[in-house]
Design an enzyme around this catalytic site. Structure first.
Site, PDB file in Angstrom:
ATOM      1  N   ASP A   7       0.863  -1.170   0.000  1.00  0.00           N
ATOM      2  CA  ASP A   7       0.000   0.000   0.000  1.00  0.00           C
ATOM      3  C   ASP A   7       0.903   1.224   0.000  1.00  0.00           C
ATOM      4  O   ASP A   7       2.075   1.155   0.380  1.00  0.00           O
ATOM      5  CB  ASP A   7      -0.893  -0.030   1.251  1.00  0.00           C
ATOM      6  CG  ASP A   7      -1.787   1.184   1.349  1.00  0.00           C
ATOM      7  OD1 ASP A   7      -2.438   1.519   0.352  1.00  0.00           O
ATOM      8  OD2 ASP A   7      -1.823   1.807   2.430  1.00  0.00           O
ATOM      9  N   ASP A   9      -0.291   5.045   0.701  1.00  0.00           N
ATOM     10  CA  ASP A   9      -0.585   6.123   1.645  1.00  0.00           C
ATOM     11  C   ASP A   9      -0.590   5.629   3.083  1.00  0.00           C
ATOM     12  O   ASP A   9      -1.203   4.614   3.411  1.00  0.00           O
ATOM     13  CB  ASP A   9      -1.938   6.749   1.307  1.00  0.00           C
ATOM     14  CG  ASP A   9      -1.926   7.371  -0.080  1.00  0.00           C
ATOM     15  OD1 ASP A   9      -0.996   8.145  -0.356  1.00  0.00           O
ATOM     16  OD2 ASP A   9      -2.829   7.071  -0.882  1.00  0.00           O
ATOM     17  N   ASP A 182      -1.461  -0.081   6.174  1.00  0.00           N
ATOM     18  CA  ASP A 182      -1.800   0.567   7.446  1.00  0.00           C
ATOM     19  C   ASP A 182      -3.282   0.526   7.752  1.00  0.00           C
ATOM     20  O   ASP A 182      -3.690   0.866   8.865  1.00  0.00           O
ATOM     21  CB  ASP A 182      -1.409   2.050   7.370  1.00  0.00           C
ATOM     22  CG  ASP A 182      -2.353   2.821   6.443  1.00  0.00           C
ATOM     23  OD1 ASP A 182      -3.162   3.627   6.936  1.00  0.00           O
ATOM     24  OD2 ASP A 182      -2.323   2.576   5.223  1.00  0.00           O
TER      25      ASP A 182
END
Length: 220
Positions: A7, A9, A182
């Site tokens: 991922d 961001d 996250d």
């Protein structure tokens, strides 16, 4: 063959490029602060809470691309990358990517943020393959609409499997797979890989990772 998915961001970046792009356009007075800033913050909070309507958000995020010539967008993006994104690259991001590349794993960034914003970031991070939400284009100009399935939540699995099929691969092509994220929004894809890793996770993902014995790391 092994697969390493990242991922972008709040994972490889210590911030959100989608949010920052809208804020950058507001700072440049391309977007009206009074109209756009509160809405940008609202969408970001919805994303973090896992309640984001991705199509409503993309309508907000992609329409500004249709209002300006591509040359001007490219110039703004170059300044944005230098001023906003390079300082956000998480300190441990390059080392993590380098580790997987040294082991000759297939490395892919998979992100909900659109490819116009994220393609140069993937190049800076040294990752050749990017799966991102695709803005629709006609004659090299953006229409303000999305092309295909957004790379978000379960859509990440669909887009990844489409990418693998295009390259004559399937999940069974890989002895092991990693996904670093996250966000609670990435739980569908995290559950698909053999090695899910929570990176500086939000509270929901952190709790899920703890209950299921997933590694929790920080790149910051």
């Amino acid at each position: 063959m092994k697969l390493a998915l990242f991922d972008l961001d709040n994972t490889l970046l210590a911030g959100d490029s989608d949010f920052q792009w809208a804020q950058f356009l507001i700072e440049q007075k391309v977007l009206d602060r009074e109209v756009y800033e509160a809405r940008n913050i609202e969408f970001y909070e919805q994303y973090k809470a896992g309640t984001l309507d991705i199509h409503e958000f993309l309508d907000f995020q992609l329409k500004p691309l249709a209002r300006h010539p591509r040359e001007q967008l490219d110039a703004w993006r170059s300044e944005f990358i230098q001023k906003k994104i390079i300082p956000l690259i998480a300190p441990g991001a390059h080392d993590l990517v380098a580790k997987h590349k040294l082991e000759r794993n297939l490395c892919i960034i998979i992100t909900a943020t659109n490819s116009f914003v994220t393609a140069p970031i993937a190049r800076i991070l040294g990752i050749d393959h990017l799966i991102a939400t695709e803005p629709e284009q006609k004659e090299s100009q953006f229409t303000g609409r999305v092309s295909g399935i957004p790379s978000f939540r379960e859509g990440k699995i669909t887009r990844l499997e489409q990418w693998l099929d295009k390259h004559n691969l399937t999940w069974l092509s890989f002895l092991e797979s990693w996904f670093y994220s996250d966000s609670l929004n990435d739980l569908p894809l995290l559950k698909k890989v053999t090695h899910p890793v929570a990176v500086d996770p939000d509270a929901t993902l952190e709790g899920y990772a703890q209950r299921n014995g997933w590694p929790i790391i920080s790149l910051r």
